[in-house]
Design a protein around this motif. Structure first.
Motif, PDB file in Angstrom:
ATOM      1  N   MET A   1       1.061  -1.650   0.126  1.00  0.00           N
ATOM      2  CA  MET A   1      -0.188  -0.066  -0.260  1.00  0.00           C
ATOM      3  C   MET A   1       0.848   1.313  -0.678  1.00  0.00           C
ATOM      4  SD  MET A   1      -2.695   1.369   2.377  1.00  0.00           S
ATOM      5  CE  MET A   1      -3.422   2.553   2.403  1.00  0.00           C
ATOM      6  N   THR A   2       0.302   1.779  -1.420  1.00  0.00           N
ATOM      7  CA  THR A   2       1.646   3.035  -0.710  1.00  0.00           C
ATOM      8  C   THR A   2       0.593   4.396  -0.872  1.00  0.00           C
ATOM      9  OG1 THR A   2       2.532   2.194  -2.973  1.00  0.00           O
ATOM     10  CG2 THR A   2       2.739   4.873  -2.521  1.00  0.00           C
ATOM     11  N   ILE A   3       1.630   5.198   0.012  1.00  0.00           N
ATOM     12  CA  ILE A   3       1.050   6.824   0.746  1.00  0.00           C
ATOM     13  C   ILE A   3       1.707   7.810   0.221  1.00  0.00           C
ATOM     14  CG2 ILE A   3      -1.041   5.307   2.691  1.00  0.00           C
ATOM     15  CD1 ILE A   3       0.660   6.715   4.681  1.00  0.00           C
ATOM     16  N   ARG A   4       0.838   9.080   0.191  1.00  0.00           N
ATOM     17  CA  ARG A   4       1.758  10.319   0.410  1.00  0.00           C
ATOM     18  C   ARG A   4       1.882  10.964   1.691  1.00  0.00           C
ATOM     19  NH1 ARG A   4       1.589  14.270  -4.836  1.00  0.00           N
ATOM     20  NH2 ARG A   4       3.000  12.166  -5.390  1.00  0.00           N
ATOM     21  N   VAL A   5       3.521  11.128   2.538  1.00  0.00           N
ATOM     22  CA  VAL A   5       2.898  11.919   3.695  1.00  0.00           C
ATOM     23  C   VAL A   5       4.033  12.688   3.321  1.00  0.00           C
ATOM     24  CG1 VAL A   5       3.394   9.261   4.446  1.00  0.00           C
ATOM     25  CG2 VAL A   5       5.447  10.150   4.135  1.00  0.00           C
ATOM     26  N   ALA A   6       3.765  14.012   4.567  1.00  0.00           N
ATOM     27  CA  ALA A   6       4.331  14.946   4.328  1.00  0.00           C
ATOM     28  C   ALA A   6       4.828  15.325   5.621  1.00  0.00           C
ATOM     29  CB  ALA A   6       3.503  15.982   4.379  1.00  0.00           C
ATOM     30  N   ALA A   7       6.229  16.077   5.459  1.00  0.00           N
ATOM     31  CA  ALA A   7       6.356  16.490   7.514  1.00  0.00           C
ATOM     32  C   ALA A   7       6.994  18.341   7.180  1.00  0.00           C
ATOM     33  CB  ALA A   7       8.415  15.674   7.559  1.00  0.00           C
ATOM     34  N   VAL A   8       6.120  18.464   7.729  1.00  0.00           N
ATOM     35  CA  VAL A   8       6.849  20.522   7.733  1.00  0.00           C
ATOM     36  C   VAL A   8       7.720  21.166   8.754  1.00  0.00           C
ATOM     37  CG1 VAL A   8       5.058  21.626   8.481  1.00  0.00           C
ATOM     38  CG2 VAL A   8       3.974  20.466   7.361  1.00  0.00           C
ATOM     39  N   ALA A 207      10.430  12.298  10.461  1.00  0.00           N
ATOM     40  CA  ALA A 207      11.031  13.472  11.752  1.00  0.00           C
ATOM     41  C   ALA A 207      10.977  14.358  10.839  1.00  0.00           C
ATOM     42  CB  ALA A 207      12.705  13.113  11.711  1.00  0.00           C
ATOM     43  N   ALA A 208       9.982  15.255  11.365  1.00  0.00           N
ATOM     44  CA  ALA A 208       9.577  16.944  11.136  1.00  0.00           C
ATOM     45  C   ALA A 208      10.399  17.517  11.947  1.00  0.00           C
ATOM     46  CB  ALA A 208       8.178  17.329  10.958  1.00  0.00           C
ATOM     47  N   GLY A 222      16.633  21.622  12.099  1.00  0.00           N
ATOM     48  CA  GLY A 222      16.722  21.639  10.508  1.00  0.00           C
ATOM     49  C   GLY A 222      16.805  19.756  10.228  1.00  0.00           C
ATOM     50  N   ASN A 223      16.955  19.734   8.969  1.00  0.00           N
ATOM     51  CA  ASN A 223      17.111  18.436   8.735  1.00  0.00           C
ATOM     52  C   ASN A 223      15.784  17.630   8.583  1.00  0.00           C
ATOM     53  OD1 ASN A 223      19.898  18.991   6.830  1.00  0.00           O
ATOM     54  ND2 ASN A 223      20.130  19.857   8.602  1.00  0.00           N
ATOM     55  N   SER A 224      14.922  17.966   8.411  1.00  0.00           N
ATOM     56  CA  SER A 224      13.716  17.160   8.326  1.00  0.00           C
ATOM     57  C   SER A 224      14.183  15.880   7.648  1.00  0.00           C
ATOM     58  CB  SER A 224      12.065  18.081   7.824  1.00  0.00           C
ATOM     59  OG  SER A 224      12.321  18.865   9.202  1.00  0.00           O
ATOM     60  N   MET A 225      13.529  14.938   7.831  1.00  0.00           N
ATOM     61  CA  MET A 225      13.788  13.645   6.803  1.00  0.00           C
ATOM     62  C   MET A 225      12.743  12.834   7.000  1.00  0.00           C
ATOM     63  SD  MET A 225      17.827  12.710   8.041  1.00  0.00           S
ATOM     64  CE  MET A 225      18.745  14.224   8.460  1.00  0.00           C
ATOM     65  N   ILE A 226      12.683  12.020   5.700  1.00  0.00           N
ATOM     66  CA  ILE A 226      11.973  10.871   5.506  1.00  0.00           C
ATOM     67  C   ILE A 226      12.997   9.531   4.854  1.00  0.00           C
ATOM     68  CG2 ILE A 226       9.815   9.820   4.250  1.00  0.00           C
ATOM     69  CD1 ILE A 226       8.720  12.811   3.833  1.00  0.00           C
ATOM     70  N   ILE A 227      12.262   8.642   5.675  1.00  0.00           N
ATOM     71  CA  ILE A 227      13.703   7.702   5.764  1.00  0.00           C
ATOM     72  C   ILE A 227      12.692   6.160   5.742  1.00  0.00           C
ATOM     73  CG2 ILE A 227      15.971   6.394   6.796  1.00  0.00           C
ATOM     74  CD1 ILE A 227      16.082   8.967   8.540  1.00  0.00           C
ATOM     75  N   ASP A 228      13.169   5.555   4.662  1.00  0.00           N
ATOM     76  CA  ASP A 228      12.498   4.293   4.116  1.00  0.00           C
ATOM     77  C   ASP A 228      13.019   3.197   4.952  1.00  0.00           C
ATOM     78  OD1 ASP A 228      14.723   2.814   2.972  1.00  0.00           O
ATOM     79  OD2 ASP A 228      13.951   3.195   1.176  1.00  0.00           O
ATOM     80  N   ALA A 247       6.654  12.690  -0.063  1.00  0.00           N
ATOM     81  CA  ALA A 247       7.632  11.495  -0.100  1.00  0.00           C
ATOM     82  C   ALA A 247       6.539  10.588  -0.215  1.00  0.00           C
ATOM     83  CB  ALA A 247       8.653  11.147   1.194  1.00  0.00           C
ATOM     84  N   ASP A 248       6.389   9.406  -0.927  1.00  0.00           N
ATOM     85  CA  ASP A 248       4.999   8.975  -1.669  1.00  0.00           C
ATOM     86  C   ASP A 248       6.039   7.211  -0.643  1.00  0.00           C
ATOM     87  OD1 ASP A 248       3.536   9.593  -2.706  1.00  0.00           O
ATOM     88  OD2 ASP A 248       4.441   9.947  -4.258  1.00  0.00           O
ATOM     89  N   ILE A 249       5.161   6.893   0.134  1.00  0.00           N
ATOM     90  CA  ILE A 249       6.027   5.315   1.403  1.00  0.00           C
ATOM     91  C   ILE A 249       5.367   4.560   0.643  1.00  0.00           C
ATOM     92  CG2 ILE A 249       7.239   7.016   3.016  1.00  0.00           C
ATOM     93  CD1 ILE A 249       5.264   6.156   4.995  1.00  0.00           C
ATOM     94  N   ASP A 250       5.965   2.898   0.214  1.00  0.00           N
ATOM     95  CA  ASP A 250       5.268   2.182  -0.241  1.00  0.00           C
ATOM     96  C   ASP A 250       4.906   1.199   1.874  1.00  0.00           C
ATOM     97  OD1 ASP A 250       3.800  -0.435  -0.776  1.00  0.00           O
ATOM     98  OD2 ASP A 250       5.358  -1.104  -2.033  1.00  0.00           O
TER      99      ASP A 250
END
Length: 285
Positions: A1-8, A207-208, A222-228, A247-250
């Motif tokens: 399942m793929t969803i789109r997530v955001a870190a503000v 990590a926002a 800063g340096n917010s990240m989305i990591i697989d 990012a789109d995460i599966d």
């Protein structure tokens, strides 16, 4: 399942009302780009080193402007909104560093109070005593958000791997670390800690972060990240100012990573033996 997530990523000031409007603008941006889960940083509502001034504007959950704004936004935009944390006045007169998750219908899914207090003495005279103002939590949380199970943490919690391991064992597929990391500790440890928590648990990590020079004089990394789950950085912000990461995460990548390296299953109980040392000359102590 793929969803789109955001870190503000934000640079919150000392005024909660202004920060609520600031948060709303960035969350709307994330939602307009298709994000169904949006996370804001630690202390979204206020970064204020003046304890007296902070207490004058603190409110309980029912009256807090960040909480009411986030609830309304989640329902209006039809998204899951994770407020990384904000300062909340407790009924007992103490203060909580509290995270909130709101469902797309505006209902409150759960809260999480930061467990580990940032009480440190760093180089160049930088010192922090979070426990002097905040009451630590004592309960880890994993929330079932429909699209996946999310483990909650805040900032300094990232240095305590047992928290994330317990959440992963409980089925968390996404780990979260909203933060206001100092520049000094961020430059040294932020990326490696985030990637380690993702890798060792075979989970996505979002990590926002707060970023830049704030009104109260502090500077955050800063340096917010989305990591697989394999430790790959899917999206990364800069070290100053606002930014919206997408990012789109599966989520199928989570069981895949855990099959490749099944360390959650392979972990074993063990006994620690304290072996006596040796005196100089090889004589047992």
């Amino acid at each position: 399942m793929t969803i789109r997530v955001a870190a503000v990523q934000m640079c919150s000031g000392v005024n909660p009302e202004k920060n609520a409007a600031y948060m709303a603008r960035l969350v709307r941006d994330a939602a307009s780009r298709g994000a169904v889960y949006v996370q804001t940083p630690e202390m979204t509502g206020m970064l204020q080193r003046d304890r007296k001034a902070a207490r004058e504007v603190l409110r309980g959950e029912a009256d807090d402007v960040i909480v009411t704004t986030a609830r309304r936004l989640a329902k209006e935009l039809g998204i899951t909104l994770h407020v990384g944390s904000t300062a909340i006045a407790r009924d007992d007169g103490k203060i909580a560093n509290r995270a909130f998750i709101f469902a797309p219908d505006g209902s409150q899914v759960c809260t999480y109070d930061k467990i580990h207090m940032f009480d440190v003495d760093l180089d160049n005279g930088e010192s922090w005593r979070e426990s002097s103002a905040y009451e630590p939590g004592d309960t880890a949380k994993v929330a079932d958000l429909g699209f996946g199970r999310v483990g909650m943490a805040i900032c300094y919690d990232v240095r305590f791997p047992q928290l994330f391991r317990s959440e992963a064992v409980a089925g968390a597929e996404i780990l979260t670390v909203p933060a206001a990391f100092t520049r000094q500790t961020g430059e040294a440890h932020w990326e490696i800690l985030l990637r380690a928590r993702a890798i060792e648990n075979g989970a996505f990590l979002i990590a926002a972060a707060q970023a830049g020079l704030h009104e109260d004089g502090r500077e955050t990394y800063g340096n917010s990240m989305i990591i697989d789950p394999w430790g790959k950085i899917l999206a990364r912000a800069g070290d100053a100012g606002e930014e919206v990461l997408i990012a789109d995460i599966d989520l199928d990548a989570v069981p895949a990573a855990r099959r490749k390296v099944p360390n959650l299953k392979n972990a074993r109980e063990f006994v620690l033996e304290d072996v006596p040392g040796q005196k100089a000359g090889g004589v047992a102590a």
